[in-house]
Scaffold this motif. Structure first.
Motif: not given
Length: 175
Positions: A33-48
């Motif tokens: 479930e990887v996605s980015s927010i803005l171009a400044s390097g904020n990556i939202v994701f899921s992991s166990e």
């Protein structure tokens, strides 16, 4: 578990990367479930996996893929909420408010540096919940004495900063 990785030094001073490429590196490293927010390097994701383990995996993957020394800080959704919910300053159209994500104790180092620096009118700093917040007049961020301290090579692996509005965008994406 939902996380956000805050990358340091992305798309500044010659370290340019497309967020789609960064997201692919995260996917290749096993993140979901990887996605980015803005171009400044904020990556939202899921992991166990746990945050410390993720930091090591992702820094190595980013370093290898982009051929640079990657630094990032991984925060869970609950940890990210604290950054947004603890802002000590009133919002004001003429001021920026930044929050700093980093290693434990970096907030004390930043406060020491801030207290040594000359301050502009309405420039303030405060620590809340072990998080360093900085308010600075718009247009003075990079010119301020404290702003110049933030680029010190000795601190590059200790923290990264974001405008507090970025945390609101990240939390919406984490829903």
């Amino acid at each position: 578990m939902k996380y956000c990785a805050f990358l340091r030094g992305v798309n500044v001073k010659g370290t340019n990367m497309k967020m789609a490429d960064v997201c692919q590196v995260f996917k290749d490293a096993g993140m979901k479930e990887v996605s980015s927010i803005l171009a400044s390097g904020n990556i939202v994701f899921s992991s166990e996996k746990k945050g410390d383990e993720l930091k090591a995996i992702l820094e190595q993957a980013m370093s290898e893929h982009f051929s640079y020394e990657a630094f990032l800080f991984v925060k869970s959704k609950a940890e990210t909420e604290v950054f947004w919910n603890s802002i000590p300053f009133e919002k004001n159209e003429s001021l920026h408010i930044y929050s700093f994500v980093g290693i434990p104790g970096v907030e004390k180092v930043l406060m020491e540096e801030f207290q040594k620096a000359a301050q502009a009118e309405n420039e303030k700093a405060e620590i809340v919940d072990n998080i360093f917040y900085w308010q600075v007049p718009k247009g003075n961020t990079l010119d301020s004495t404290f702003g110049k301290v933030l680029g010190k090579k000795s601190l590059k692996d200790h923290f990264t900063s974001r405008n507090v509005n970025t945390f609101e965008k990240i939390l919406k994406k984490m829903e």
